[in-house]
Design a protein around this motif. Structure first.
Motif, short mmCIF file in Angstrom:
data_model
loop_
_atom_site.label_atom_id
_atom_site.label_comp_id
_atom_site.label_asym_id
_atom_site.label_seq_id
_atom_site.Cartn_x
_atom_site.Cartn_y
_atom_site.Cartn_z
N LYS A 142 61.24 20.61 11.16
CA LYS A 142 61.18 22.17 11.65
C LYS A 142 62.09 23.05 10.86
N TYR A 178 63.25 14.48 22.09
CA TYR A 178 63.17 14.75 23.53
C TYR A 178 64.74 14.58 24.31
N ASP A 182 64.69 18.97 22.88
CA ASP A 182 63.68 19.90 22.19
C ASP A 182 62.22 19.50 22.36
N TYR A 184 59.43 21.00 23.08
CA TYR A 184 58.19 21.42 22.51
C TYR A 184 58.07 20.62 21.22
N ASN A 185 58.92 20.70 20.52
CA ASN A 185 58.59 19.59 19.21
C ASN A 185 58.48 18.08 19.54
N ARG A 187 56.90 16.97 22.00
CA ARG A 187 55.31 16.86 22.42
C ARG A 187 54.71 16.54 21.23
N ASN A 188 54.65 17.43 20.04
CA ASN A 188 53.91 17.29 19.06
C ASN A 188 53.97 15.82 18.40
N SER A 218 57.35 16.24 28.44
CA SER A 218 57.78 17.44 27.26
C SER A 218 57.15 18.59 27.61
N CYS A 219 55.84 18.81 28.16
CA CYS A 219 55.25 20.00 28.51
C CYS A 219 55.96 20.56 29.79
N GLY A 222 59.20 21.79 28.79
CA GLY A 222 59.15 22.82 27.90
C GLY A 222 58.40 24.09 28.20
N ASN A 223 56.94 23.88 27.98
CA ASN A 223 56.17 25.18 28.47
C ASN A 223 54.93 24.35 29.16
N ASN A 226 51.11 23.98 29.21
CA ASN A 226 50.54 22.86 28.33
C ASN A 226 50.07 21.66 29.02
#
Length: 534
Positions: A142, A178, A182, A184-185, A187-188, A218-219, A222-223, A226
């Motif tokens: 990060k 998770y 966090d 967003y990260n 999910r990656n 996670s999506c 988060g967002n 997605n």
């Protein structure tokens, strides 16, 4: 709501967890001990494979992972141990993966218990080490904005270590993020775990459906936009969903039908008080600035000053007449000086040998002087008084010669080794707090010796000055923490950037204000700074 790190057979690892907290992740110097542990594990697995041929389908694959990593480590043990990806993998292999192995072979012989049980002659990491190594790798990713796909392939910002992460490694890192909210990260990392899962064909404690669920979760948290593409993949794959996931999918399908930016907050509709709540705090702004400077992205412009110079220091002590110190003035107002070749290789080796057996987690001090262990600082340290050895005494004399200050009231020499992604966030060395009741040293100055070069990261940064000082082995950094009035100099806020590649060894000497009254008398002008270069 969603499965948080799915137990992953943690309940099966009580023997490992019951050992003394070793915090291997907090000092790279101690990671080499784990190579012996892994070597012993490899030997045990060799014997076990010979005796239990019927259970080799999974065991051989884990054995191969262990051996490949160990053979790679033997090529260059130092560089291997200093790589945070390798550190995470070896810690996870000796905790979660060993637990998984034990779970697979429940009906095995006594040998399998020996493999996964602590022994007196080797060191085993704990789940706390897994957590620490995971957080370190995530912190590096990060802060330095590293590409997750490249990290998964074993590429650390251009450094190829030859060892790729497994789906289990990636899944573990995703859950650490998770659980820290966090999403967003997280999910990656889950997506990378999904990509690797089918290629490996290894029966883990999780399956493809679990990864799908965690990606969507996670999506969703988060967002939410997605999440739609992953919902489609769930339906296409015809994977069976649990009841919780069915509810989430139903909600998302109803509320995220190409509605553009409807999930984005409309700032114009907020009251002034609510807008203030959304503004980042001063601490968050400092964290962002610290990260930007560590990445070399600081917008601070340091004006070149003709008074910045290199010269030989020879006036503070008669000894310097015959052995002057090479010094470079790297910043004015406040004056920050880098002195070269002030500690020798043999002295460094001696200090490291003295420190290794007694390294302990380095605490931080609170505003009232209390000491505690915190992720604010990831390192281990050992302290030595001048009477410990002639080497320590000689270094203290060097500090006095270099600074022109008395070391009679200085604190013990502190020798520090930074851990996986080791760092020390922005702070002041001097505590000038009216409410401080104990352990409140008034440190007039700091001398920081660099005992190693660092391949990437590990710089000392002064965030209010936009100044970056990269470690130079055998050199020492010197600055005053106080104004001549005795008040804290706010411009001396500094931190140690996370170590990206390499092992960072430093030692520091904090010089007390007491005893300097005649050497550096207080000034009536609060803002007049100490002049260290004349």
């Amino acid at each position: 709501m969603f499965l948080s790190l799915r137990v992953m057979c943690y309940t099966m690892i009580l023997n490992i967890c019951s050992s003394t907290d070793t915090d291997f992740f907090a000092a790279t110097a101690e990671l080499e001990y784990l190579l012996d542990t892994r070597a012993r594990t490899i030997d045990d697995l060799d014997i076990y494979i010979d005796n239990e041929e019927k259970k080799l389908s999974v065991v051989k694959k884990l054995h191969t992972l262990y051996r490949e990593g160990h053979e790679k480590a033997k090529e260059d043990i130092v560089n291997y141990s200093e790589n945070p990806i390798n550190a995470f993998i070896i810690i996870k292999q000796l905790t979660i993966d060993l637990c998984h192995l034990r779970d697979i072979i429940k009906t095995g012989t006594e040998l399998i218990n020996q493999i996964t049980t602590n022994r007196d002659d080797v060191n085993y990491p704990t789940l706390q080490d897994v957590k620490g190594a995971s957080q370190a790798l995530i912190r590096l990713q990060k802060l330095y904005k590293l590409d997750v796909q490249q990290l998964a392939r074993g590429n650390l910002n251009g450094f190829e270590n030859g060892i790729s992460m497994t789906a289990s490694d990636l899944y573990t890192l995703g859950h650490v993020l998770y659980n820290a909210w966090d999403f967003y990260n997280a999910r990656n990392w889950f997506i990378e775990a999904f990509r690797k899962y089918d290629k490996e064909d290894i029966p883990y404690k999780f399956d493809k459906r679990n990864i799908f669920e965690d990606i969507v979760a996670s999506c969703y948290l988060g967002n939410r936009k997605n999440a739609t593409q992953w919902i489609k993949r769930i339906f296409v794959s015809k994977l069976k969903m649990n009841e919780t996931m069915k509810i989430v999918v139903s909600y998302l399908r109803k509320n995220i039908r190409s509605k553009g930016k409807q999930d984005l907050l409309d700032i114009s509709e907020l009251t002034e008080d609510n807008k203030k709540l959304l503004m980042p705090s001063d601490a968050q702004l400092r964290d962002k600035l610290f990260a930007a400077i560590c990445r070399g992205e600081s917008n601070s412009s340091i004006k070149m000053d003709g008074r910045l110079k290199c010269r030989y220091l020879s006036e503070n002590h008669s000894f310097l007449k015959i052995a002057p110190i090479k010094m470079e003035l790297i910043h004015l107002n406040p004056d920050i000086v880098l002195c070269y070749d002030v500690i020798g290789d043999e002295e460094i080796k001696t200090l490291q040998q003295m420190a290794r057996p007694i390294l302990k987690r380095t605490p931080v001090r609170g505003r009232y002087g209390e000491s505690r262990i915190s992720d604010f600082r990831i390192s281990k340290a050992a302290e030595f008084n001048d009477t410990t050895s002639e080497t320590i005494a000689r270094i203290s004399r060097c500090v006095s010669h270099m600074t022109g200050l008395s070391v009679e009231t200085a604190e013990p020499l502190q020798i520090i080794n930074y851990g996986i992604g080791g760092h020390f966030r922005q702070h002041y060395d001097c505590i000038v707090q009216p409410n401080c009741t104990k352990n409140c040293p008034v440190r007039i100055a700091t001398v920081l010796f660099y005992m190693s070069d660092v391949a990437q990261g590990g710089a000392t940064v002064f965030i209010k000055l936009g100044l970056t000082v990269r470690p130079v082995k055998r050199a020492a950094l010197f600055w005053h923490n106080l104004l001549p009035s005795g008040e804290l100099d706010p411009s001396t806020m500094h931190g140690a950037c996370p170590v990206l590649q390499g092992s960072k060894w430093v030692s520091n000497k904090w010089i007390g204000q007491s005893g300097q009254e005649l050497i550096k008398p207080c000034s009536l002008e609060d803002q007049k700074r100490v002049d260290t270069h004349t």
